[in-house]
Design a protein around this motif. Structure first.
Motif, PDB file in Angstrom:
ATOM      1  N   SER A  68       0.832  -1.201   0.000  1.00 31.02           N
ATOM      2  CA  SER A  68       0.000   0.000   0.000  1.00 31.02           C
ATOM      3  C   SER A  68       0.873   1.261   0.000  1.00 31.02           C
ATOM      4  O   SER A  68       2.047   1.241   0.394  1.00 31.02           O
ATOM      5  CB  SER A  68      -0.905   0.013   1.233  1.00 31.02           C
ATOM      6  N   ILE A  69       0.281   2.351  -0.437  1.00 29.16           N
ATOM      7  CA  ILE A  69       0.984   3.631  -0.447  1.00 29.16           C
ATOM      8  C   ILE A  69       1.159   4.124   0.990  1.00 29.16           C
ATOM      9  O   ILE A  69       0.215   4.087   1.784  1.00 29.16           O
ATOM     10  CB  ILE A  69       0.201   4.671  -1.263  1.00 29.16           C
ATOM     11  N   VAL A  70       2.354   4.580   1.311  1.00 32.86           N
ATOM     12  CA  VAL A  70       2.606   5.179   2.621  1.00 32.86           C
ATOM     13  C   VAL A  70       2.427   6.686   2.472  1.00 32.86           C
ATOM     14  O   VAL A  70       3.195   7.341   1.764  1.00 32.86           O
ATOM     15  CB  VAL A  70       4.027   4.856   3.124  1.00 32.86           C
ATOM     16  N   PRO A  71       1.421   7.267   3.100  1.00 30.21           N
ATOM     17  CA  PRO A  71       1.159   8.697   2.885  1.00 30.21           C
ATOM     18  C   PRO A  71       2.225   9.616   3.461  1.00 30.21           C
ATOM     19  O   PRO A  71       2.332  10.767   3.048  1.00 30.21           O
ATOM     20  CB  PRO A  71      -0.195   8.906   3.577  1.00 30.21           C
ATOM     21  N   MET A  72       3.002   9.113   4.411  1.00 31.06           N
ATOM     22  CA  MET A  72       4.040   9.955   5.010  1.00 31.06           C
ATOM     23  C   MET A  72       5.077  10.337   3.960  1.00 31.06           C
ATOM     24  O   MET A  72       5.519   9.497   3.178  1.00 31.06           O
ATOM     25  CB  MET A  72       4.736   9.197   6.155  1.00 31.06           C
ATOM     26  N   PRO A  73       5.478  11.621   3.891  1.00 33.04           N
ATOM     27  CA  PRO A  73       6.487  12.038   2.902  1.00 33.04           C
ATOM     28  C   PRO A  73       7.782  11.254   3.042  1.00 33.04           C
ATOM     29  O   PRO A  73       8.160  10.825   4.145  1.00 33.04           O
ATOM     30  CB  PRO A  73       6.706  13.524   3.218  1.00 33.04           C
ATOM     31  N   LEU A  74       8.472  11.071   1.915  1.00 34.94           N
ATOM     32  CA  LEU A  74       9.702  10.286   1.904  1.00 34.94           C
ATOM     33  C   LEU A  74      10.745  10.856   2.859  1.00 34.94           C
ATOM     34  O   LEU A  74      11.415  10.103   3.562  1.00 34.94           O
ATOM     35  CB  LEU A  74      10.265  10.225   0.479  1.00 34.94           C
ATOM     36  N   GLU A  75      10.898  12.174   2.902  1.00 38.57           N
ATOM     37  CA  GLU A  75      11.926  12.755   3.759  1.00 38.57           C
ATOM     38  C   GLU A  75      11.670  12.449   5.230  1.00 38.57           C
ATOM     39  O   GLU A  75      12.622  12.281   6.010  1.00 38.57           O
ATOM     40  CB  GLU A  75      12.015  14.266   3.550  1.00 38.57           C
ATOM     41  N   ASP A  76      10.418  12.358   5.633  1.00 39.54           N
ATOM     42  CA  ASP A  76      10.108  12.018   7.022  1.00 39.54           C
ATOM     43  C   ASP A  76      10.382  10.540   7.293  1.00 39.54           C
ATOM     44  O   ASP A  76      10.902  10.181   8.365  1.00 39.54           O
ATOM     45  CB  ASP A  76       8.649  12.351   7.335  1.00 39.54           C
ATOM     46  N   ARG A  77      10.047   9.684   6.343  1.00 41.96           N
ATOM     47  CA  ARG A  77      10.369   8.262   6.498  1.00 41.96           C
ATOM     48  C   ARG A  77      11.884   8.069   6.565  1.00 41.96           C
ATOM     49  O   ARG A  77      12.395   7.249   7.350  1.00 41.96           O
ATOM     50  CB  ARG A  77       9.782   7.465   5.333  1.00 41.96           C
ATOM     51  N   GLN A  78      12.608   8.823   5.745  1.00 44.25           N
ATOM     52  CA  GLN A  78      14.070   8.725   5.768  1.00 44.25           C
ATOM     53  C   GLN A  78      14.636   9.156   7.118  1.00 44.25           C
ATOM     54  O   GLN A  78      15.598   8.567   7.610  1.00 44.25           O
ATOM     55  CB  GLN A  78      14.659   9.593   4.652  1.00 44.25           C
ATOM     56  N   ALA A  79      14.039  10.175   7.719  1.00 40.53           N
ATOM     57  CA  ALA A  79      14.520  10.638   9.026  1.00 40.53           C
ATOM     58  C   ALA A  79      14.357   9.548  10.080  1.00 40.53           C
ATOM     59  O   ALA A  79      15.248   9.335  10.915  1.00 40.53           O
ATOM     60  CB  ALA A  79      13.764  11.897   9.434  1.00 40.53           C
ATOM     61  N   VAL A  80      13.227   8.848  10.062  1.00 39.36           N
ATOM     62  CA  VAL A  80      12.996   7.773  11.040  1.00 39.36           C
ATOM     63  C   VAL A  80      13.995   6.641  10.828  1.00 39.36           C
ATOM     64  O   VAL A  80      14.607   6.138  11.789  1.00 39.36           O
ATOM     65  CB  VAL A  80      11.547   7.258  10.925  1.00 39.36           C
ATOM     66  N   VAL A  81      14.190   6.231   9.586  1.00 43.79           N
ATOM     67  CA  VAL A  81      15.135   5.149   9.292  1.00 43.79           C
ATOM     68  C   VAL A  81      16.552   5.563   9.674  1.00 43.79           C
ATOM     69  O   VAL A  81      17.317   4.765  10.239  1.00 43.79           O
ATOM     70  CB  VAL A  81      15.057   4.767   7.798  1.00 43.79           C
ATOM     71  N   ASP A  82      16.912   6.789   9.387  1.00 48.78           N
ATOM     72  CA  ASP A  82      18.242   7.272   9.729  1.00 48.78           C
ATOM     73  C   ASP A  82      18.461   7.258  11.238  1.00 48.78           C
ATOM     74  O   ASP A  82      19.548   6.908  11.723  1.00 48.78           O
ATOM     75  CB  ASP A  82      18.427   8.689   9.183  1.00 48.78           C
ATOM     76  N   GLY A  83      17.436   7.627  12.005  1.00 45.94           N
ATOM     77  CA  GLY A  83      17.562   7.584  13.460  1.00 45.94           C
ATOM     78  C   GLY A  83      17.804   6.172  13.970  1.00 45.94           C
ATOM     79  O   GLY A  83      18.676   5.941  14.820  1.00 45.94           O
ATOM     80  N   LEU A  84      17.052   5.215  13.456  1.00 44.50           N
ATOM     81  CA  LEU A  84      17.250   3.819  13.871  1.00 44.50           C
ATOM     82  C   LEU A  84      18.623   3.304  13.447  1.00 44.50           C
ATOM     83  O   LEU A  84      19.265   2.529  14.178  1.00 44.50           O
ATOM     84  CB  LEU A  84      16.151   2.944  13.268  1.00 44.50           C
ATOM     85  N   ALA A  85      19.101   3.750  12.277  1.00 48.04           N
ATOM     86  CA  ALA A  85      20.425   3.320  11.818  1.00 48.04           C
ATOM     87  C   ALA A  85      21.519   3.780  12.772  1.00 48.04           C
ATOM     88  O   ALA A  85      22.510   3.068  12.987  1.00 48.04           O
ATOM     89  CB  ALA A  85      20.684   3.853  10.411  1.00 48.04           C
ATOM     90  N   HIS A  86      21.366   4.968  13.348  1.00 55.71           N
ATOM     91  CA  HIS A  86      22.374   5.450  14.298  1.00 55.71           C
ATOM     92  C   HIS A  86      22.424   4.579  15.549  1.00 55.71           C
ATOM     93  O   HIS A  86      23.491   4.388  16.130  1.00 55.71           O
ATOM     94  CB  HIS A  86      22.073   6.903  14.689  1.00 55.71           C
ATOM     95  N   ILE A  87      21.278   4.070  15.970  1.00 56.86           N
ATOM     96  CA  ILE A  87      21.284   3.168  17.125  1.00 56.86           C
ATOM     97  C   ILE A  87      21.997   1.867  16.775  1.00 56.86           C
ATOM     98  O   ILE A  87      22.757   1.312  17.585  1.00 56.86           O
ATOM     99  CB  ILE A  87      19.845   2.889  17.600  1.00 56.86           C
ATOM    100  N   VAL A  88      21.776   1.365  15.575  1.00 62.35           N
ATOM    101  CA  VAL A  88      22.426   0.122  15.138  1.00 62.35           C
ATOM    102  C   VAL A  88      23.938   0.236  15.251  1.00 62.35           C
ATOM    103  O   VAL A  88      24.624  -0.705  15.666  1.00 62.35           O
ATOM    104  CB  VAL A  88      22.014  -0.206  13.691  1.00 62.35           C
ATOM    105  N   THR A  89      24.491   1.385  14.896  1.00 61.09           N
ATOM    106  CA  THR A  89      25.950   1.545  14.895  1.00 61.09           C
ATOM    107  C   THR A  89      26.544   1.528  16.297  1.00 61.09           C
ATOM    108  O   THR A  89      27.765   1.420  16.434  1.00 61.09           O
ATOM    109  CB  THR A  89      26.341   2.865  14.213  1.00 61.09           C
ATOM    110  N   CYS A  90      25.705   1.645  17.320  1.00 60.67           N
ATOM    111  CA  CYS A  90      26.216   1.592  18.699  1.00 60.67           C
ATOM    112  C   CYS A  90      26.068   0.205  19.323  1.00 60.67           C
ATOM    113  O   CYS A  90      26.472  -0.002  20.470  1.00 60.67           O
ATOM    114  CB  CYS A  90      25.486   2.622  19.564  1.00 60.67           C
TER     115      CYS A  90
END
Length: 674
Positions: free
Chosen positions: A477-499
């Motif tokens: 299904s289409i995710v209505p949230m803008p791509l830049e906001d989805r990218q921000a969430v993924v980027d935040g989780l990626a920073h936790i992974v690196t620790c």
């Protein structure tokens, strides 16, 4: 006839003003002898026609006067004369202009036009610009202008539209005067006693013997407090510059009441009126008396700047006032306004809390902690209003603004802040603020979140918002949230992974990538037929596909592991690339995807960021093998032909843009090996 003559004189002034610098200077000098006639005409003409009610001629005369006043000899200032020079040569001009404020023209629209133009001219004349040659003369002119403003006080305080118009003009002209001569307008006044200042309940008594300021300093400050206490936003916006200019003077150069008491008096009107959404507000689609863009522009620019000044002058009093406002609030507008005021001062608050020499360090830290605990606790008073999307958006922005404080404070309610930001992802209006807040908290507080259990709990909630699983046998299904906001969430989780430790990091990265791979597979498997048919639906499918690949690229890019890598360390970026390889290959080989530039660029973006990550770990064999595989795929005749047909300059252009900047980092022997 008069109208025609005024129009011709105005056109002449405008034409001269628009000339190049050298020609303009010559023409200004050539026509300077006529300036006295223009000024005399205005002095006589405007009052006569105001009495006669021929307001069109009054407006024309004002436009003509403004045009000729702007003919300064140096072309670098907005006026040909300073206030002192104008008062000395043509004293009736300023008197005439002040007399037009609060004009009683029979047609409201005409009155507003005349009043607005007179206010604009006064701001140009009395604001920063042309400098006079006689300081005493200039000071006298500024004092006279301040006295004229005080004479308009009764009208400016009158409720209703006319009072609001005059109050806005008074505030604008006072701000212009403060910018020209802050010492005279805002400095220490001679010994005098002023009535009680608006809103603070204290008598403003001037017992100072210093006389660097004018005699109207305290009465004008009181009038400005009354103006800013009016409900109209445009009045407050016009008054902001005055209070900012007051604070440009050192405290010792001001009357004691012009320091902390003045700014403490601003708390009530700013926090309880101008920082809030309108009463009865439900949504911008239904709001007819306000404009969304104007509202946010005012809050985020003028109001925020003034709130910072108020906080710097009042310190803990500011924070206590916000705490009291929230504790007694009975509607969401009050809570949202208080939270916004706390967010607006995030920078100076954090600077003070990081300074060991700050006098109110302990008290301020306790107040900030109490405010944020109340917000982040489900039982808090502020938290009770988070069901409103506008309050939720401001609350999310607030915790994001204080992310550094959450990282530095041991007892900070970090779990509650993360829960709040994830909750805000439920509202479309708060998506952007929530995504930025979540990333800021993850980046700043990654060291506090370096637990596999914590990471998986956060990811499980966040993924539902940014990459919901597709239903069995259907296209994602289409995710209505803008791509830049989805990218921000993924980027935040990626920073936790690196620790996380290496093993947990690899597993965490793969688990974070899997929802996007699942969605991509579903689009390829169940949407290829629809995409091949073309049309808007096909275009949307390809956009969704490219978005999922871009999110994978953000995840890979976020795999930046700090410190020295242990021996035998295998960068998770390669594991992500290995897991994504079948999907990336399927996209690169699908004819419908080959025709879409965004999809191919997204594939290349994944490879590019993977390459950069792997290079830093010197895992060149894996790198070169995958790059060669990508180039072989992209160099197939069918792939190239499709790009040529779509005039995309060939797939090699895209691949080269992605690969060439990376390959120059690879040692020569490994390139030969590949």
């Amino acid at each position: 006839m008069s109208d025609c003559a005024l129009s011709m004189l105005t056109a002449l002034g405008d034409e001269i003003n628009n000339m190049d610098k050298s020609r303009r200077k010559e023409l200004v000098a050539a026509t300077s002898s006529h300036w006295a006639d223009i000024a005399a005409l205005a002095e006589r003409f405007i009052p006569e026609h105001m009495v006669a009610g021929t307001y069109g001629l009054v407006h024309g005369a004002l436009v003509c006067l403004q045009s000729w006043l702007r003919l300064s000899t140096d072309a670098g200032t907005t006026c040909r004369l300073s206030p002192g020079q104008l008062a000395a040569q043509h004293p009736a001009v300023l008197t005439c202009l002040f007399g037009l404020l609060g004009t009683s023209a029979t047609e409201p629209v005409t009155a507003e036009r005349i009043e607005g133009l007179a206010c604009e001219m006064l701001c140009e004349l009395l604001g920063p610009g042309t400098a006079g040659t006689t300081p005493q003369q200039e000071r006298a002119a500024v004092d006279a202008a301040a006295a004229a403003l005080l004479g308009l006080g009764d009208i400016a305080l009158t409720p209703g539209h006319v009072g609001a118009r005059v109050a806005r003009c008074v505030a604008a002209v006072a701000s212009a005067l403060a910018q020209r001569d802050a010492e005279t307008i805002c400095g220490c006044a001679p010994p005098a006693t002023s009535p009680t200042a608006a809103g603070n309940g204290r008598t403003v008594s001037n017992d100072s013997t210093r006389a660097s300021g004018g005699q109207h300093v305290l009465p004008l400050a009181e009038l400005m407090l009354h103006c800013i206490a009016r409900p109209e936003r445009e009045v407050c916006e016009a008054a902001v510059e005055y209070f900012l200019m007051v604070n440009t003077l050192p405290s010792e150069a001001r009357h004691p009441q012009m320091v902390r008491p003045l700014y403490a008096s601003l708390l009530q009107p700013l926090v309880h009126r101008h920082a809030r959404y309108p009463a009865g507000f439900s949504s911008w689609n239904e709001e007819v008396n306000d404009d969304e863009e104007a509202f946010h522009r005012f809050r985020d620019q003028s109001l925020s700047e003034l709130l910072e000044t108020v906080y710097l002058m009042t310190g803990p009093t500011y924070l206590t006032h916000l705490q009291d406002t929230i504790s007694t609030a009975d509607m969401w507008q009050a809570v949202e306004g208080a939270l916004y005021c706390l967010k607006a001062v995030a920078c100076p608050v954090k600077n003070n809390l990081n300074c060991s020499q700050y006098h109110h360090l302990q008290q301020s830290n306790q107040l900030v902690q109490a405010l944020l605990e109340d917000l982040c606790s489900p039982a808090g008073k502020a938290a009770a209003f988070l069901g409103n999307p506008y309050t939720c958006a401001t609350a999310a922005g607030l915790v994001g603004a204080y992310a550094a404080w959450f990282a530095a404070t041991t007892a900070a309610p970090l779990e509650g802040a993360l829960r709040l930001s994830l909750h805000a992802l439920c509202f479309a209006y708060s998506w952007h603020a929530a995504a930025l807040a979540f990333r800021a908290l993850c980046v700043r507080c990654a060291a506090k979140l370096c637990s596999a259990a914590v990471f998986h709990n956060l990811a499980a909630v966040a993924v539902q918002a940014v990459a919901p699983a597709p239903q069995a046998g259907q296209v994602a299904s289409i995710v209505p949230m803008p791509l830049e906001d989805r990218q921000a969430v993924v980027d935040g989780l990626a920073h936790i992974v690196t620790c996380l430790n290496p093993q947990d990091a690899a597993e965490g990265a793969l688990s974070l990538q899997q929802p996007h791979l699942t969605r991509t597979k579903a689009i390829i498997a169940h949407g290829s037929t629809a995409a091949a048919q073309g049309g808007a639906a096909a275009k949307q499918l390809l956009v969704n596909l490219a978005d999922e690949l871009q999110l994978i690229a953000v995840l890979v890019k976020g795999m930046e592991f700090p410190g020295q890598h242990p021996a035998g360390f295998h960068h998770p970026a390669m594991k992500l690339l290995e897991a994504a390889w079948p999907v990336l290959s399927a996209v690169a080989e699908a004819p419908v995807c080959q025709q879409d530039r965004a999809a191919v660029e997204a594939v290349c973006e994944v490879y590019k960021v993977s390459c950069w990550q792997v290079i830093w770990c010197r895992q060149y064999v894996l790198l070169c093998s995958r790059l060669l595989a990508l180039m072989r795929c992209c160099s197939t005749n069918a792939f190239c032909r499709r790009f040529q047909h779509n005039s995309y300059q060939g797939c090699w252009a895209i691949c080269a843009d992605s690969i060439v900047p990376v390959m120059h980092m690879v040692p020569l022997q490994w390139c030969r090996h590949g």
